[in-house]
Design a protein around this motif. Structure first.
Motif, PDB file in Angstrom:
ATOM      1  N   THR A 157       0.822  -1.224   0.000  1.00 34.41           N
ATOM      2  CA  THR A 157       0.000   0.000   0.000  1.00 34.41           C
ATOM      3  C   THR A 157       0.846   1.260   0.000  1.00 34.41           C
ATOM      4  O   THR A 157       0.310   2.368  -0.054  1.00 34.41           O
ATOM      5  N   GLY A 158       2.195   1.117   0.071  1.00 35.80           N
ATOM      6  CA  GLY A 158       3.064   2.277   0.170  1.00 35.80           C
ATOM      7  C   GLY A 158       3.601   2.730  -1.165  1.00 35.80           C
ATOM      8  O   GLY A 158       2.945   2.606  -2.194  1.00 35.80           O
ATOM      9  N   TYR A 159       4.869   3.237  -1.101  1.00 39.57           N
ATOM     10  CA  TYR A 159       5.443   3.882  -2.279  1.00 39.57           C
ATOM     11  C   TYR A 159       6.433   2.996  -3.025  1.00 39.57           C
ATOM     12  O   TYR A 159       6.383   2.884  -4.239  1.00 39.57           O
ATOM     13  N   SER A 160       7.352   2.404  -2.327  1.00 40.37           N
ATOM     14  CA  SER A 160       8.412   1.666  -3.021  1.00 40.37           C
ATOM     15  C   SER A 160       8.807   0.444  -2.208  1.00 40.37           C
ATOM     16  O   SER A 160       9.922   0.311  -1.760  1.00 40.37           O
ATOM     17  N   SER A 161       7.860  -0.462  -1.991  1.00 37.47           N
ATOM     18  CA  SER A 161       8.076  -1.599  -1.115  1.00 37.47           C
ATOM     19  C   SER A 161       9.230  -2.478  -1.572  1.00 37.47           C
ATOM     20  O   SER A 161      10.010  -2.970  -0.767  1.00 37.47           O
ATOM     21  N   LEU A 162       9.363  -2.709  -2.893  1.00 39.75           N
ATOM     22  CA  LEU A 162      10.403  -3.613  -3.385  1.00 39.75           C
ATOM     23  C   LEU A 162      11.797  -3.087  -3.054  1.00 39.75           C
ATOM     24  O   LEU A 162      12.680  -3.853  -2.699  1.00 39.75           O
ATOM     25  N   SER A 163      11.993  -1.754  -3.147  1.00 40.82           N
ATOM     26  CA  SER A 163      13.308  -1.206  -2.819  1.00 40.82           C
ATOM     27  C   SER A 163      13.599  -1.364  -1.332  1.00 40.82           C
ATOM     28  O   SER A 163      14.749  -1.561  -0.937  1.00 40.82           O
ATOM     29  N   TYR A 164      12.558  -1.322  -0.474  1.00 40.70           N
ATOM     30  CA  TYR A 164      12.766  -1.527   0.959  1.00 40.70           C
ATOM     31  C   TYR A 164      13.186  -2.972   1.242  1.00 40.70           C
ATOM     32  O   TYR A 164      14.032  -3.230   2.088  1.00 40.70           O
TER      33      TYR A 164
ATOM     34  N   ILE B 260       0.603  -9.019   4.221  1.00 43.96           N
ATOM     35  CA  ILE B 260      -0.220  -8.616   3.086  1.00 43.96           C
ATOM     36  C   ILE B 260      -1.437  -7.869   3.614  1.00 43.96           C
ATOM     37  O   ILE B 260      -2.166  -8.362   4.483  1.00 43.96           O
ATOM     38  N   ASP B 261      -1.653  -6.656   3.108  1.00 46.63           N
ATOM     39  CA  ASP B 261      -2.729  -5.811   3.620  1.00 46.63           C
ATOM     40  C   ASP B 261      -4.092  -6.469   3.422  1.00 46.63           C
ATOM     41  O   ASP B 261      -4.357  -7.158   2.427  1.00 46.63           O
ATOM     42  N   ARG B 262      -4.993  -6.240   4.397  1.00 42.89           N
ATOM     43  CA  ARG B 262      -6.320  -6.842   4.376  1.00 42.89           C
ATOM     44  C   ARG B 262      -7.133  -6.439   3.153  1.00 42.89           C
ATOM     45  O   ARG B 262      -8.054  -7.151   2.751  1.00 42.89           O
ATOM     46  N   SER B 263      -6.788  -5.295   2.549  1.00 46.72           N
ATOM     47  CA  SER B 263      -7.560  -4.854   1.374  1.00 46.72           C
ATOM     48  C   SER B 263      -7.406  -5.822   0.210  1.00 46.72           C
ATOM     49  O   SER B 263      -8.339  -5.992  -0.588  1.00 46.72           O
ATOM     50  N   PHE B 264      -6.272  -6.497   0.093  1.00 43.45           N
ATOM     51  CA  PHE B 264      -6.087  -7.495  -0.969  1.00 43.45           C
ATOM     52  C   PHE B 264      -6.797  -8.803  -0.617  1.00 43.45           C
ATOM     53  O   PHE B 264      -7.364  -9.475  -1.483  1.00 43.45           O
TER      54      PHE B 264
ATOM     55  N   VAL C 200      -5.817 -11.741  -6.452  1.00 40.22           N
ATOM     56  CA  VAL C 200      -5.172 -13.065  -6.423  1.00 40.22           C
ATOM     57  C   VAL C 200      -3.769 -12.973  -7.014  1.00 40.22           C
ATOM     58  O   VAL C 200      -2.813 -13.547  -6.496  1.00 40.22           O
ATOM     59  N   ALA C 201      -3.665 -12.221  -8.134  1.00 46.00           N
ATOM     60  CA  ALA C 201      -2.359 -12.096  -8.793  1.00 46.00           C
ATOM     61  C   ALA C 201      -1.353 -11.390  -7.885  1.00 46.00           C
ATOM     62  O   ALA C 201      -0.174 -11.755  -7.830  1.00 46.00           O
ATOM     63  N   ILE C 202      -1.836 -10.365  -7.165  1.00 46.72           N
ATOM     64  CA  ILE C 202      -0.936  -9.638  -6.258  1.00 46.72           C
ATOM     65  C   ILE C 202      -0.451 -10.550  -5.139  1.00 46.72           C
ATOM     66  O   ILE C 202       0.738 -10.590  -4.811  1.00 46.72           O
ATOM     67  N   ILE C 203      -1.386 -11.323  -4.535  1.00 43.67           N
ATOM     68  CA  ILE C 203      -0.998 -12.217  -3.445  1.00 43.67           C
ATOM     69  C   ILE C 203      -0.058 -13.306  -3.961  1.00 43.67           C
ATOM     70  O   ILE C 203       0.919 -13.674  -3.289  1.00 43.67           O
ATOM     71  N   ARG C 204      -0.319 -13.806  -5.156  1.00 48.11           N
ATOM     72  CA  ARG C 204       0.573 -14.817  -5.742  1.00 48.11           C
ATOM     73  C   ARG C 204       1.985 -14.231  -5.907  1.00 48.11           C
ATOM     74  O   ARG C 204       2.996 -14.880  -5.612  1.00 48.11           O
TER      75      ARG C 204
END
Length: 798
Positions: free
Chosen positions: A699-706, A717-721, A732-736
């Motif tokens: 849900t943030g800005y640049s999670s992969l770089s963190y 994984i945020d509850r919104s997904f 589903v694709a995001i959680i996968r």
């Protein structure tokens, strides 16, 4: 008297009498010189000079006596008792020391004379003790009357000698030397005239006596010692005078190089000394000053038009102030320069005046005063001066007058600063201030309160429409385009208005209500104005009440952690609990975090709440099975606290919980604050053994770089997904993708907000490691943790 003259003329060798007189004069001169030196010294140095003076004077008295005794005719067949002779010398030095101490320690003439009298008494004590040492084959008798006269002569002339010496002048020193010589000589020869000898061969001379020849040697030695001491004293005196001369040169140099003017006056107002700076500052370089009365100089200047005022009256005041010991300070203007004059009275009369040119200092003070009450950028009144002028306006406002306070905030000014830079932003603020100043009336006040906040006080209008018209005009004027450094800039302004007396009669109250109206104008779309309404304060009051409740709740211990289980998806067992704070309000019951956490973060109370949760969660987890951990959330505000590491360490040590069982959850907003410092803190926590989890992933800005910059132990994984798994393919694709990323990086993945079996099955199929949600349990108090560990998952709906 005849007996004294007969003794002196017929019974003394005049050559030795002359020698004794010379020794006495020399010793007296040295004694008076040392006396003056002692009076000029202080402390330990004075005691040294007094002691030296006593030795010189005592030896001089003693040597004079025994030289004169060698001149005495009957003395040829006599001898001198050694112990008594030595005692006479001790008497001479000791009594003289007492007398000198009295005279040196005071400036009062009577006491100085008393000390001299004691010195004269010392001459008598030495003489008659010395006569007791004189042994001769005869019976010794004394004429009582002449003895009394001799003692009085020593006392009177000794008293006069030191009294005269106390006047501290060369002529006085010479006179004192002669008087002291007379005191010693007159006493000795008068006392010798009182001596009556009756020869008796049967009187024996003791074995402890010394013959006259040896006595002559001792006397000569004493005379040499006196001369040596006198020479040393003279050298010291010359050196001291040379030092005084050098000090005078230094003083004169310092006086002429002073940045201040200086002039010294005696008690009558006569100029004693001055430096060139004084003459230059007051324009008196071309007229004679030394020895003249100040009043005469002032009259001359008054006649030439260079001095205004009554010279005699001014002079009389200065003399009176000095006489009464008053220090006065005046500021006078001379040749368009401001000069501060300080008149300091002197001890004994007169005064010293110092003159300092304070023109630049006064200008600097005026500038500082202006800067303290004006904005440095726009030169408009600042908050301090605005508050004062608002108070004055309220006092001046009549019964039918209305005063309006307008609080202004520039719309999108931050965007201008961020995109074009601060120099452009500063230039824009200056132009806004100029436009506002040109827009308001002559009696109105415009101020810059800080940043892009301005305020206006409108005075003396009898209708609300006047404030409305001014606000509308300001919106129009400020919104017109600006041309600054080849940039065309367009901004807006939001205005909040409060009116007196209906919206308040105190400056702080009017400003607060205008601020509330300003917030309403911003909420309504900006670029407009709003008047204060009573309802606007309700929300602010509610927020204040909640903040007060929050602070009180911390004192009353109304907060407690609730725990929600986190289950392993494969084994279906509880692996950890997340600590979630609840507020058990005495009137409102349990309050959810969403209703008080934002306020706690805004007020900084979240730091105390966070430490409370951390301590209690660690203490509770220490009672759980060893394979069950606890997760605690850290807010961005907590992460800024420099004591975070210490708080975590203390919580673990006091509870005894192993660091590997503690998991700290942070959001991506924490990593936005100060990436380098944040990563340093995270690595320190990780080095302790504490696990770090990235909450609300995606849900943030640049999670992969963190994930690349710090090796997190877990991503949540945020509850919104999770909530849209059954309805949206992209969820589903995001959680996968997230679970695949976690597997490849060796990071645990936890899905939040799992509420039904379908969601759990999809998560298991996609390889999610852990799940958390109402499907398993709602957050419950620590007392129910054992039940949540033992029972299978709860099939509860949200």
């Amino acid at each position: 008297m005849y007996q004294v003259l007969f003794c002196l003329i017929d019974q003394h060798d005049w050559r030795l009498v002359a020698l004794g007189g010379a020794v006495c004069l020399l010793a007296s001169a040295a004694a008076i010189s040392l006396f003056l030196r002692a009076r000029a010294a202080t402390g330990g140095a004075r005691l040294v000079w007094i002691t030296l003076d006593a030795i010189v004077a005592g030896c001089g008295i003693w040597a004079t006596h025994f030289i004169a005794m060698q001149a005495y005719g009957p003395g040829a067949g006599g001898a001198y008792n050694i112990p008594v002779t030595i005692l006479s010398l001790i008497f001479a030095i000791a009594v003289t020391f007492i007398g000198l101490s009295i005279s040196v320690s005071t400036r009062r003439g009577a006491l100085v004379a008393l000390g001299g009298a004691v010195v004269g008494g010392g001459v008598a004590a030495m003489h008659y003790t010395g006569m007791m040492a004189f042994e001769i084959p005869a019976h010794v008798g004394w004429s009582a009357g002449i003895v009394t006269v001799s003692i009085l002569l020593g006392i009177v002339f000794g008293s006069c000698a030191l009294f005269v010496a106390g006047r501290d002048s060369l002529s006085s020193a010479l006179a004192a030397t002669i008087l002291l010589t007379v005191a010693i000589v007159s006493h000795h020869f008068t006392a010798m005239g009182a001596l009556e000898l009756t020869p008796d061969p049967a009187v024996a001379i003791s074995g402890l006596s010394i013959p006259p020849a040896s006595m002559s040697f001792l006397t000569a030695s004493a005379a040499v010692a006196i001369i040596a001491i006198a020479l040393v004293a003279a050298l010291l005196d010359r050196r001291a005078k040379g030092e005084l001369g050098r000090q005078q040169i230094v003083l004169d140099t310092a006086l002429e190089n002073m940045s201040q003017g200086l002039c010294m006056f005696d008690a009558s107002g006569k100029i004693m000394l001055f430096n060139e700076r004084y003459a230059a500052m007051l324009g008196r370089t071309g007229i004679p000053l030394t020895g003249r009365l100040l009043v005469e100089v002032l009259r001359e200047e008054h006649a030439r038009g260079q001095w205004k005022g009554d010279a005699d009256q001014f002079f009389a005041r200065l003399v009176a102030d000095a006489r009464d010991g008053r220090t006065t300070t005046d500021v006078v203007t001379r040749f368009d320069r401001s000069i501060r004059v300080v008149n300091q009275p002197m001890q004994g009369g007169g005064w010293v005046a110092t003159f300092e040119d304070i023109t630049e200092w006064l200008e600097a003070q005026a500038k500082i005063t202006h800067m303290a009450r004006h904005d440095a950028l726009t030169n408009l009144p600042n908050r301090v001066l605005f508050h004062e002028q608002l108070e004055q306006g309220l006092r001046r406002a009549g019964a039918n007058d209305q005063l309006a306070v307008l609080c202004l905030d520039l719309d999108h000014f931050k965007d201008i600063n961020d995109s074009l830079g601060h120099p452009i932003g500063d230039a824009l603020l200056k132009e806004v201030g100029r436009r506002l100043k040109a827009t308001v009336g002559e009696d109105d006040t415009v101020a810059r309160l800080g940043g892009d906040e301005f305020a206006v006080v409108q005075i003396g209008r009898s209708e609300e429409a006047a404030a409305r018209a001014l606000a509308s005009h300001i919106v129009e004027v400020i919104s017109a385009p600006y041309e600054i450094d080849d940039h065309q800039i367009v901004i807006g302004v939001s205005i909040g208005i409060s009116l007196s007396p209906q919206d308040g009669s105190h400056p702080d109250e009017l400003l607060k209500n205008a601020d509330l109206a300003l917030y309403r104008a911003k909420a309504d779309g900006r670029g407009t104005y709003r008047f204060f309404e009573t309802g606007m304060d309700a929300r602010a009051q509610a927020r204040r009440l909640l903040e007060m409740d929050l602070r009180a709740a911390l004192q009353r211990n109304e907060f407690q952690p609730y725990y929600q289980p986190i289950r392993d998806v494969v084994s279906d067992r509880v692996v950890a609990f997340e600590a979630l704070l609840r507020w058990n309000h005495p009137q409102r019951g349990l309050i959810a975090p969403i209703n008080f956490i934002p306020l706690a973060e805004e007020t900084g109370l979240i730091v105390q709440l966070g430490e409370l949760v951390l301590r209690r969660a660690c203490a509770d987890a220490a009672t759980w099975p060893d394979d069950v951990g606890v997760a605690v959330n850290l807010s961005p505000v907590q992460f800024k606290n420099p004591n975070l590491i210490a708080s975590v360490t203390e919580a673990l040590e006091k509870s005894g919980l192993a660091a590997r069982r503690l998991e700290l959850e942070i959001t991506e907003s924490v990593l936005l604050q100060n990436s380098e410092a944040t990563l340093t803190t995270l690595h320190e926590l990780r080095a302790m053994g504490v696990r770090i989890s990235l909450d609300d992933f995606g849900t943030g800005y640049s999670s992969l770089s963190y994930l690349r910059s710090f090796p997190f132990d877990k991503i949540k994984i945020d509850r919104s997904f999770v909530s849209e798994l059954a309805t949206r393919e992209d969820s589903v694709a995001i959680i996968r993708a997230v679970t695949g990323l976690g597997r490849s990086l060796g990071i645990v993945t936890t899905a939040e907000g799992v509420e039904n079996d379908a969601q759990l099955e999809l998560l298991r199929r996609e390889g999610c490691t852990q799940a958390q949600g109402y499907l398993f349990s709602k957050p419950r108090p620590a007392s129910e943790v054992a039940m949540m560990l033992d029972r299978p998952r709860l099939r509860a709906s949200a």
